[in-house]
Design a protein around this motif. Structure first.
Motif, PDB file in Angstrom:
ATOM      1  N   ALA A 198       0.735  -1.402   0.381  1.00 15.84           N
ATOM      2  CA  ALA A 198      -0.309  -0.172   0.328  1.00 15.84           C
ATOM      3  C   ALA A 198       1.371   1.413  -0.118  1.00 15.84           C
ATOM      4  CB  ALA A 198      -1.479  -0.007   1.136  1.00 15.84           C
ATOM      5  N   ARG A 199       2.076   1.346   0.048  1.00 16.96           N
ATOM      6  CA  ARG A 199       2.788   2.034   0.554  1.00 16.96           C
ATOM      7  C   ARG A 199       3.239   2.483  -0.607  1.00 16.96           C
ATOM      8  NH1 ARG A 199       4.331   5.663   4.304  1.00 16.96           N
ATOM      9  NH2 ARG A 199       3.473   4.779   6.273  1.00 16.96           N
ATOM     10  N   LEU A 200       4.270   1.329  -0.980  1.00 17.38           N
ATOM     11  CA  LEU A 200       4.457   1.574  -2.362  1.00 17.38           C
ATOM     12  C   LEU A 200       3.875   2.531  -3.586  1.00 17.38           C
ATOM     13  CD1 LEU A 200       6.874  -1.722  -2.344  1.00 17.38           C
ATOM     14  CD2 LEU A 200       7.946   0.372  -2.605  1.00 17.38           C
ATOM     15  N   ARG A 201       2.386   1.646  -3.412  1.00 25.29           N
ATOM     16  CA  ARG A 201       1.264   1.985  -4.867  1.00 25.29           C
ATOM     17  C   ARG A 201       1.261   3.499  -3.729  1.00 25.29           C
ATOM     18  NH1 ARG A 201      -1.079  -2.793  -3.756  1.00 25.29           N
ATOM     19  NH2 ARG A 201      -2.849  -1.812  -1.965  1.00 25.29           N
ATOM     20  N   LEU A 202       1.222   4.066  -3.253  1.00 27.35           N
ATOM     21  CA  LEU A 202       1.051   5.944  -2.539  1.00 27.35           C
ATOM     22  C   LEU A 202       2.215   6.385  -3.443  1.00 27.35           C
ATOM     23  CD1 LEU A 202       0.242   8.059  -1.368  1.00 27.35           C
ATOM     24  CD2 LEU A 202       1.206   6.848   0.629  1.00 27.35           C
ATOM     25  N   TYR A 203       3.443   5.713  -3.278  1.00 24.71           N
ATOM     26  CA  TYR A 203       4.886   6.652  -3.688  1.00 24.71           C
ATOM     27  C   TYR A 203       4.712   6.438  -4.676  1.00 24.71           C
ATOM     28  CZ  TYR A 203       7.005   5.858   1.032  1.00 24.71           C
ATOM     29  OH  TYR A 203       7.391   5.569   2.341  1.00 24.71           O
ATOM     30  N   HIS A 204       4.086   5.012  -5.650  1.00 23.02           N
ATOM     31  CA  HIS A 204       4.087   4.836  -7.151  1.00 23.02           C
ATOM     32  C   HIS A 204       3.288   6.132  -8.322  1.00 23.02           C
ATOM     33  CE1 HIS A 204       4.339   3.035 -11.114  1.00 23.02           C
ATOM     34  NE2 HIS A 204       2.750   3.266 -11.037  1.00 23.02           N
TER      35      HIS A 204
END
Length: 233
Positions: free
Chosen positions: A164-170
């Protein structure tokens, strides 16, 4: 009541009549963003007359990369639906990857043509705001792609941040890339080449066209990823 419109928390607190008006206005904005992205690609690429010189391929490739492929890759996740009629999120993700891969390929080809053109003409590199901002856009595009790879191969890469955090970064990188590319396109319209091709009122109209898909994409990304508080009716 069954509906073909996906629920959006942005519409909470509205009356039913106002809510449907809101939904159809958002749909109209989405369609206009698709149209303006395609129109912007044609506006930039057609006057360049691809094939007449090395430089002529640069506007074509870059407009296809950022005005067309990247725009469509973002807009297909809109809650109002997509012109590609993709219902499954898995299919949307696959098409998103395809669009972003094509965008990177087109951008790399466009970069190679402008570098070759300047080398042949013996002109200096990175001397304009357009070229400097374009370089930042390309660098941010690579960072965005890296974040996307981390999202897809999270388990295989054994990454500590959650998906979820990586999707936010992306998504954040994607928003930055799109805003940078919009600014780069607008700066290109101040170049001697574009001003010699498009003049008068038409130039002013074309100069503001990039803003519309950028606003729609920015609204879509922020609505999808920014935290919200539940609204009371």
């Amino acid at each position: 009541m069954p509906s073909d419109v996906e629920y959006s928390p942005v519409g909470e607190g509205l009356g039913m009549r106002d809510f449907w008006l809101y939904v159809w206005l958002r749909r109209a904005a989405l369609i206009a963003a698709h149209v303006s992205g395609l129109a912007l690609t044609l506006i930039i690429s057609v006057p360049s007359r691809p094939g007449t010189s090395l430089f002529s391929w640069h506007p074509l490739c870059m407009s296809v990369a950022y005005c067309l492929c990247m725009t469509e890759g973002i807009l297909l996740f809109s809650a109002e639906g997509t012109i590609f009629c993709l219902k499954s999120r898995k299919n949307k993700i696959r098409f998103h990857w395809l669009c972003q891969a094509l965008a990177l390929i087109a951008a790399a080809v466009g970069l190679s043509f402008i570098l070759a053109s300047k080398n042949v003409s013996e002109l200096p590199h990175l001397v304009s705001w357009h070229s400097l901002l374009g370089s930042c856009t390309l660098a941010a595009s690579l960072l965005q792609a890296a974040c996307g790879i981390c999202v897809i191969f999270h388990n295989q890469l054994h990454l500590s941040p959650s998906p979820a955090r990586l999707r936010l970064y992306h998504a954040t990188c994607g928003l930055v890339v799109y805003l940078l590319s919009t600014a780069t396109v607008m700066l290109a319209m101040f170049s001697d080449w574009f001003q010699a091709t498009v003049k008068g009122v038409a130039w002013w109209v074309f100069a503001v066209v990039p803003l519309f898909p950028a606003l729609v994409a920015m609204n879509q990304i922020t609505n999808a990823y920014l935290p919200r508080k539940k609204m009371s009716s």
